[in-house]
Design a protein around this motif. Structure first.
Motif, PDB file in Angstrom:
ATOM      1  N   UNK A  46      35.658  -6.588  -5.454  1.00 54.36           N
ATOM      2  CA  UNK A  46      35.505  -8.022  -4.420  1.00 54.36           C
ATOM      3  C   UNK A  46      34.093  -7.881  -4.760  1.00 54.36           C
ATOM      4  N   UNK A  47      33.649  -7.499  -5.960  1.00 52.57           N
ATOM      5  CA  UNK A  47      32.597  -6.920  -6.308  1.00 52.57           C
ATOM      6  C   UNK A  47      32.537  -9.173  -7.402  1.00 52.57           C
ATOM      7  N   UNK A  48      33.800  -9.104  -8.174  1.00 54.93           N
ATOM      8  CA  UNK A  48      33.632  -9.769  -9.101  1.00 54.93           C
ATOM      9  C   UNK A  48      33.620 -11.414  -8.269  1.00 54.93           C
ATOM     10  N   UNK A  49      34.379 -11.060  -7.747  1.00 59.84           N
ATOM     11  CA  UNK A  49      34.373 -12.413  -6.644  1.00 59.84           C
ATOM     12  C   UNK A  49      33.509 -13.079  -6.340  1.00 59.84           C
ATOM     13  N   UNK A  50      33.016 -12.019  -5.529  1.00 62.59           N
ATOM     14  CA  UNK A  50      31.657 -12.396  -5.141  1.00 62.59           C
ATOM     15  C   UNK A  50      30.620 -12.427  -6.462  1.00 62.59           C
ATOM     16  N   UNK A  51      29.982 -12.122  -7.254  1.00 62.54           N
ATOM     17  CA  UNK A  51      29.816 -12.547  -8.698  1.00 62.54           C
ATOM     18  C   UNK A  51      30.423 -14.250  -9.352  1.00 62.54           C
ATOM     19  N   UNK A  52      32.000 -14.385  -9.286  1.00 61.17           N
ATOM     20  CA  UNK A  52      31.801 -15.557  -9.703  1.00 61.17           C
ATOM     21  C   UNK A  52      31.142 -16.738  -8.226  1.00 61.17           C
ATOM     22  N   UNK A  53      31.068 -16.835  -7.229  1.00 62.73           N
ATOM     23  CA  UNK A  53      31.064 -17.185  -6.023  1.00 62.73           C
ATOM     24  C   UNK A  53      29.264 -17.923  -6.498  1.00 62.73           C
ATOM     25  N   UNK A  54      28.521 -16.855  -7.043  1.00 64.56           N
ATOM     26  CA  UNK A  54      27.095 -16.583  -7.053  1.00 64.56           C
ATOM     27  C   UNK A  54      27.077 -18.201  -8.805  1.00 64.56           C
ATOM     28  N   UNK A  55      28.140 -17.659  -9.140  1.00 70.17           N
ATOM     29  CA  UNK A  55      27.801 -18.506 -10.464  1.00 70.17           C
ATOM     30  C   UNK A  55      28.263 -19.966 -10.493  1.00 70.17           C
ATOM     31  N   UNK A  56      29.355 -20.166  -9.510  1.00 66.87           N
ATOM     32  CA  UNK A  56      29.368 -20.904  -9.143  1.00 66.87           C
ATOM     33  C   UNK A  56      28.573 -22.103  -8.490  1.00 66.87           C
ATOM     34  N   UNK A  57      27.637 -21.017  -7.472  1.00 66.71           N
ATOM     35  CA  UNK A  57      26.642 -21.944  -6.745  1.00 66.71           C
ATOM     36  C   UNK A  57      25.924 -22.336  -7.743  1.00 66.71           C
ATOM     37  N   UNK A  58      25.147 -21.181  -8.534  1.00 65.22           N
ATOM     38  CA  UNK A  58      24.163 -21.932  -9.795  1.00 65.22           C
ATOM     39  C   UNK A  58      24.651 -22.922 -10.828  1.00 65.22           C
ATOM     40  N   UNK A  59      25.563 -23.126 -11.185  1.00 67.97           N
ATOM     41  CA  UNK A  59      26.016 -23.645 -11.960  1.00 67.97           C
ATOM     42  C   UNK A  59      25.888 -25.289 -11.230  1.00 67.97           C
ATOM     43  N   UNK A  60      26.680 -25.280 -10.108  1.00 65.92           N
ATOM     44  CA  UNK A  60      27.157 -26.362  -8.889  1.00 65.92           C
ATOM     45  C   UNK A  60      25.050 -27.750  -8.845  1.00 65.92           C
ATOM     46  N   UNK A  61      24.308 -26.568  -8.332  1.00 65.98           N
ATOM     47  CA  UNK A  61      23.056 -26.358  -8.101  1.00 65.98           C
ATOM     48  C   UNK A  61      22.515 -26.692  -9.052  1.00 65.98           C
ATOM     49  N   UNK A  62      22.504 -26.017 -10.116  1.00 63.49           N
ATOM     50  CA  UNK A  62      21.885 -26.862 -11.976  1.00 63.49           C
ATOM     51  C   UNK A  62      22.832 -28.673 -11.851  1.00 63.49           C
ATOM     52  N   UNK A  63      24.174 -28.371 -11.727  1.00 59.24           N
ATOM     53  CA  UNK A  63      24.502 -29.940 -12.056  1.00 59.24           C
ATOM     54  C   UNK A  63      23.888 -30.587 -11.549  1.00 59.24           C
ATOM     55  N   UNK A  64      23.813 -30.451  -9.762  1.00 56.06           N
ATOM     56  CA  UNK A  64      23.677 -31.637  -8.599  1.00 56.06           C
ATOM     57  C   UNK A  64      21.911 -32.273  -9.006  1.00 56.06           C
ATOM     58  N   UNK A  65      21.842 -30.600  -9.552  1.00 53.82           N
ATOM     59  CA  UNK A  65      19.797 -30.981 -10.218  1.00 53.82           C
ATOM     60  C   UNK A  65      19.468 -31.954 -11.185  1.00 53.82           C
ATOM     61  N   UNK A  66      20.811 -32.222 -12.115  1.00 53.66           N
ATOM     62  CA  UNK A  66      20.355 -32.905 -13.524  1.00 53.66           C
ATOM     63  C   UNK A  66      20.608 -33.910 -13.467  1.00 53.66           C
ATOM     64  N   UNK A  67      22.011 -34.418 -12.229  1.00 56.65           N
ATOM     65  CA  UNK A  67      22.474 -35.436 -11.618  1.00 56.65           C
ATOM     66  C   UNK A  67      20.937 -35.827 -11.091  1.00 56.65           C
ATOM     67  N   UNK A  68      20.351 -35.487 -10.643  1.00 57.35           N
ATOM     68  CA  UNK A  68      20.081 -36.419  -9.810  1.00 57.35           C
ATOM     69  C   UNK A  68      18.161 -37.297 -10.750  1.00 57.35           C
ATOM     70  N   UNK A  69      17.910 -35.859 -11.302  1.00 57.13           N
ATOM     71  CA  UNK A  69      16.608 -36.396 -12.213  1.00 57.13           C
ATOM     72  C   UNK A  69      17.135 -37.667 -13.113  1.00 57.13           C
ATOM     73  N   UNK A  70      18.196 -37.857 -13.366  1.00 55.96           N
ATOM     74  CA  UNK A  70      18.775 -38.727 -14.586  1.00 55.96           C
ATOM     75  C   UNK A  70      19.601 -40.361 -13.815  1.00 55.96           C
ATOM     76  N   UNK A  71      19.372 -39.988 -12.475  1.00 58.92           N
ATOM     77  CA  UNK A  71      19.759 -40.818 -12.188  1.00 58.92           C
ATOM     78  C   UNK A  71      18.524 -42.020 -11.699  1.00 58.92           C
ATOM     79  N   UNK A  72      18.502 -43.375 -12.266  1.00 61.70           N
ATOM     80  CA  UNK A  72      17.604 -44.171 -12.455  1.00 61.70           C
ATOM     81  C   UNK A  72      17.843 -45.175 -10.551  1.00 61.70           C
ATOM     82  N   UNK A  73      16.559 -45.466 -10.235  1.00 62.32           N
ATOM     83  CA  UNK A  73      16.490 -45.817  -8.997  1.00 62.32           C
ATOM     84  C   UNK A  73      16.619 -46.572  -8.520  1.00 62.32           C
ATOM     85  N   UNK A  74      17.585 -47.998  -8.151  1.00 63.00           N
ATOM     86  CA  UNK A  74      17.735 -49.342  -8.156  1.00 63.00           C
ATOM     87  C   UNK A  74      16.972 -49.267  -7.392  1.00 63.00           C
TER      88      UNK A  74
END
Length: 74
Positions: A46-74
């Motif tokens: 279950x420790x491995x599952x927890x680590x995978x979950x944390x990894x996915x949260x970090x990757x998803x948050x990073x991708x969301x932040x990068x998408x927000x930085x690259x969006x052009x204001x309309x």
């Protein structure tokens, strides 16, 4: 919110709830082995599952932040 973030939160929470459903304290670690063939087994926990979950949260948050930085204001 990116899908990886939501999936990561779910996986991390589910890894802690495994113990709760078995009557143990939240986030208690469980270890087992998965037999893939007659000569190969892989350790799982279950420790491995927890680590995978944390990894996915970090990757998803990073991708969301990068998408927000690259969006052009309309």
């Amino acid at each position: 919110v990116h899908a990886a973030t939501c999936a990561g939160l779910f996986v991390a929470m589910a890894s802690g709830l495994v113990a709760t459903f078995r009557g143990e304290p939240f986030m208690r670690a469980y270890h087992t082995e998965m037999e893939v063939s007659t000569s190969a087994t892989y350790p799982l926990s279950t420790v491995l599952l927890f680590d995978i979950g944390v990894y996915l949260v970090v990757v998803g948050s990073t991708v969301t932040a990068l998408e927000a930085f690259t969006r052009e204001d309309e």
